[in-house]
Motif scaffolding. Structure first.
Motif, mmCIF file in Angstrom:
data_model
loop_
_atom_site.group_PDB
_atom_site.id
_atom_site.type_symbol
_atom_site.label_atom_id
_atom_site.label_comp_id
_atom_site.label_asym_id
_atom_site.label_seq_id
_atom_site.Cartn_x
_atom_site.Cartn_y
_atom_site.Cartn_z
ATOM 1 N N ARG A 53 0.828 -1.213 0.000
ATOM 2 C CA ARG A 53 0.000 0.000 0.000
ATOM 3 C C ARG A 53 0.862 1.262 0.000
ATOM 4 N NH1 ARG A 53 -3.241 -2.526 4.411
ATOM 5 N NH2 ARG A 53 -4.770 -3.789 3.315
ATOM 6 N N ALA A 54 1.913 1.260 0.811
ATOM 7 C CA ALA A 54 2.786 2.433 0.874
ATOM 8 C C ALA A 54 3.478 2.667 -0.457
ATOM 9 C CB ALA A 54 3.819 2.256 1.985
ATOM 10 N N ASN A 55 3.916 1.577 -1.118
ATOM 11 C CA ASN A 55 4.564 1.736 -2.420
ATOM 12 C C ASN A 55 3.614 2.354 -3.434
ATOM 13 O OD1 ASN A 55 7.073 0.752 -1.691
ATOM 14 N ND2 ASN A 55 6.616 -1.332 -2.301
ATOM 15 N N SER A 56 2.358 1.921 -3.432
ATOM 16 C CA SER A 56 1.426 2.484 -4.406
ATOM 17 C C SER A 56 0.975 3.892 -4.012
ATOM 18 C CB SER A 56 0.218 1.559 -4.579
ATOM 19 O OG SER A 56 -0.504 1.462 -3.378
ATOM 20 N N MET A 62 7.702 9.651 -3.576
ATOM 21 C CA MET A 62 9.107 9.238 -3.548
ATOM 22 C C MET A 62 9.789 9.553 -4.872
ATOM 23 S SD MET A 62 9.466 5.795 -1.230
ATOM 24 C CE MET A 62 8.360 4.740 -2.124
ATOM 25 N N LEU A 63 9.069 9.384 -5.985
ATOM 26 C CA LEU A 63 9.644 9.698 -7.294
ATOM 27 C C LEU A 63 9.964 11.187 -7.386
ATOM 28 C CD1 LEU A 63 10.434 8.662 -10.104
ATOM 29 C CD2 LEU A 63 8.097 9.167 -10.835
ATOM 30 N N LEU A 109 15.498 9.314 3.238
ATOM 31 C CA LEU A 109 14.615 8.353 2.572
ATOM 32 C C LEU A 109 15.331 7.020 2.367
ATOM 33 C CD1 LEU A 109 11.907 7.814 1.055
ATOM 34 C CD2 LEU A 109 13.075 8.622 -0.999
ATOM 35 N N CYS A 110 16.546 7.062 1.870
ATOM 36 C CA CYS A 110 17.306 5.829 1.627
ATOM 37 C C CYS A 110 17.686 5.138 2.927
ATOM 38 C CB CYS A 110 18.559 6.131 0.817
ATOM 39 S SG CYS A 110 18.206 6.621 -0.873
ATOM 40 N N TRP A 111 18.051 5.905 3.947
ATOM 41 C CA TRP A 111 18.441 5.310 5.225
ATOM 42 C C TRP A 111 17.264 4.603 5.891
ATOM 43 C CZ3 TRP A 111 16.711 6.556 10.183
ATOM 44 C CH2 TRP A 111 17.356 5.878 11.215
ATOM 45 N N SER A 112 16.087 5.224 5.888
ATOM 46 C CA SER A 112 14.944 4.612 6.570
ATOM 47 C C SER A 112 14.498 3.335 5.869
ATOM 48 C CB SER A 112 13.781 5.599 6.678
ATOM 49 O OG SER A 112 13.359 5.996 5.400
ATOM 50 N N THR A 113 14.463 3.338 4.558
ATOM 51 C CA THR A 113 14.070 2.120 3.850
ATOM 52 C C THR A 113 15.153 1.059 3.967
ATOM 53 O OG1 THR A 113 14.900 2.999 1.757
ATOM 54 C CG2 THR A 113 12.565 3.306 2.220
ATOM 55 N N GLY A 114 16.414 1.472 3.917
ATOM 56 C CA GLY A 114 17.514 0.518 4.061
ATOM 57 C C GLY A 114 17.540 -0.142 5.422
ATOM 58 N N SER A 115 17.236 0.607 6.477
ATOM 59 C CA SER A 115 17.230 0.005 7.811
ATOM 60 C C SER A 115 16.061 -0.956 7.988
ATOM 61 C CB SER A 115 17.219 1.083 8.894
ATOM 62 O OG SER A 115 16.046 1.857 8.818
ATOM 63 N N ALA A 116 14.919 -0.663 7.390
ATOM 64 C CA ALA A 116 13.786 -1.600 7.452
ATOM 65 C C ALA A 116 14.119 -2.905 6.729
ATOM 66 C CB ALA A 116 12.539 -0.966 6.835
ATOM 67 N N ILE A 117 14.783 -2.803 5.590
ATOM 68 C CA ILE A 117 15.182 -3.992 4.837
ATOM 69 C C ILE A 117 16.203 -4.794 5.632
ATOM 70 C CG2 ILE A 117 16.397 -4.763 2.751
ATOM 71 C CD1 ILE A 117 15.076 -2.320 1.338
ATOM 72 N N PHE A 157 11.083 -1.480 -1.028
ATOM 73 C CA PHE A 157 10.358 -0.247 -1.293
ATOM 74 C C PHE A 157 10.702 0.172 -2.712
ATOM 75 C CE2 PHE A 157 10.938 -0.491 3.223
ATOM 76 C CZ PHE A 157 9.715 -0.106 3.729
ATOM 77 N N SER A 158 9.684 0.336 -3.535
ATOM 78 C CA SER A 158 9.959 0.712 -4.921
ATOM 79 C C SER A 158 9.215 1.991 -5.263
ATOM 80 C CB SER A 158 9.548 -0.401 -5.874
ATOM 81 O OG SER A 158 8.158 -0.523 -5.922
ATOM 82 N N VAL A 159 9.748 2.671 -6.266
ATOM 83 C CA VAL A 159 9.146 3.898 -6.754
ATOM 84 C C VAL A 159 8.403 3.552 -8.034
ATOM 85 C CG1 VAL A 159 9.601 6.217 -7.597
ATOM 86 C CG2 VAL A 159 10.931 5.296 -5.718
ATOM 87 N N LEU A 160 7.111 3.316 -7.884
ATOM 88 C CA LEU A 160 6.227 2.989 -8.998
ATOM 89 C C LEU A 160 6.745 1.815 -9.830
ATOM 90 C CD1 LEU A 160 5.343 6.608 -10.146
ATOM 91 C CD2 LEU A 160 3.999 5.100 -8.684
ATOM 92 N N GLY A 161 7.494 0.913 -9.201
ATOM 93 C CA GLY A 161 8.039 -0.241 -9.891
ATOM 94 C C GLY A 161 9.213 0.073 -10.793
ATOM 95 N N VAL A 162 9.668 1.328 -10.820
ATOM 96 C CA VAL A 162 10.760 1.725 -11.704
ATOM 97 C C VAL A 162 12.113 1.342 -11.105
ATOM 98 C CG1 VAL A 162 11.869 3.682 -12.850
ATOM 99 C CG2 VAL A 162 9.392 3.610 -12.639
#
Length: 189
Positions: A53-56, A62-63, A109-117, A157-162
């Motif tokens: 849901r967050a990705n969509s 994010m883009l 943005l990159c740090w928060s998603t990277g730490s979750a991963i 976490f992806s940006v519109l699948g790109v």
């Protein structure tokens, strides 16, 4: 076994899967570990739904953050290379301050998603350690099921699948910014 004092606060956020300690001297019922693995499996499924849901929902945001950071970094880098900055006050008034702000947003943005991963990957490692502790067949089946779920439904976490937003994006972005700056500086009038 360790004995806690009666007035010590209970450690409710810590589970046997969270530490690297040896729990062979502790008595852990197989039911509680089985219950913990089942809860982790349900929690991971819910987390994956929310990430989808967050990705969509936040994909366009994010883009725009990534594109804005890219443009601001290229613009401020070009401005630094083409001007003679005299004082720190002049540095603040230039587009460099916009580039620094965009860079901070991008890094956060990159740090928060990277730490979750990263945190999601440590769960699988800790579960594999539990397999080596002599658990029963029901527990092994549940742990294998959860490890398979972790390997097939990775936290991304992806940006519109790109492209994916993670710590590797920082390196990719710096390479692209450097390439664009070289091109701009080569063809300046």
């Amino acid at each position: 076994m360790k004995v806690k004092s009666p007035d010590a606060a209970p450690d409710v956020h810590r589970t046997p899967l969270d530490s690297n300690e040896d729990h062979s001297d502790e008595v852990m019922s197989s039911w509680s570990l089985l219950h913990l693995v089942e809860e982790c499996t349900l929690c991971h499924s819910s987390l994956m739904e929310e990430i989808g849901r967050a990705n969509s929902l936040f994909g366009p945001s994010m883009l725009s953050t990534v594109i804005s950071a890219f443009l601001d970094l290229v613009h401020s880098g070009y401005h630094i290379c083409n001007s003679q900055l005299i004082s720190p006050l002049e540095l603040v008034r230039t587009p460099v301050s916009n580039g620094v702000t965009a860079l901070i947003h991008f890094l956060l943005l990159c740090w928060s998603t990277g730490s979750a991963i990263s945190e999601s990957q440590t769960i699988g490692v800790n579960l594999v350690k539990q397999l080596g502790r002599g658990v029963d067949d029901v527990m092994k089946r549940e742990i294998h099921f959860f490890i398979n779920q972790l390997s097939h439904k990775k936290v991304e976490f992806s940006v519109l699948g790109v492209f994916h937003v993670d710590m590797e994006l920082i390196l990719t972005m710096s390479q692209v910014v450097a390439s664009y700056l070289v091109l701009l500086l080569q063809f300046k009038p």
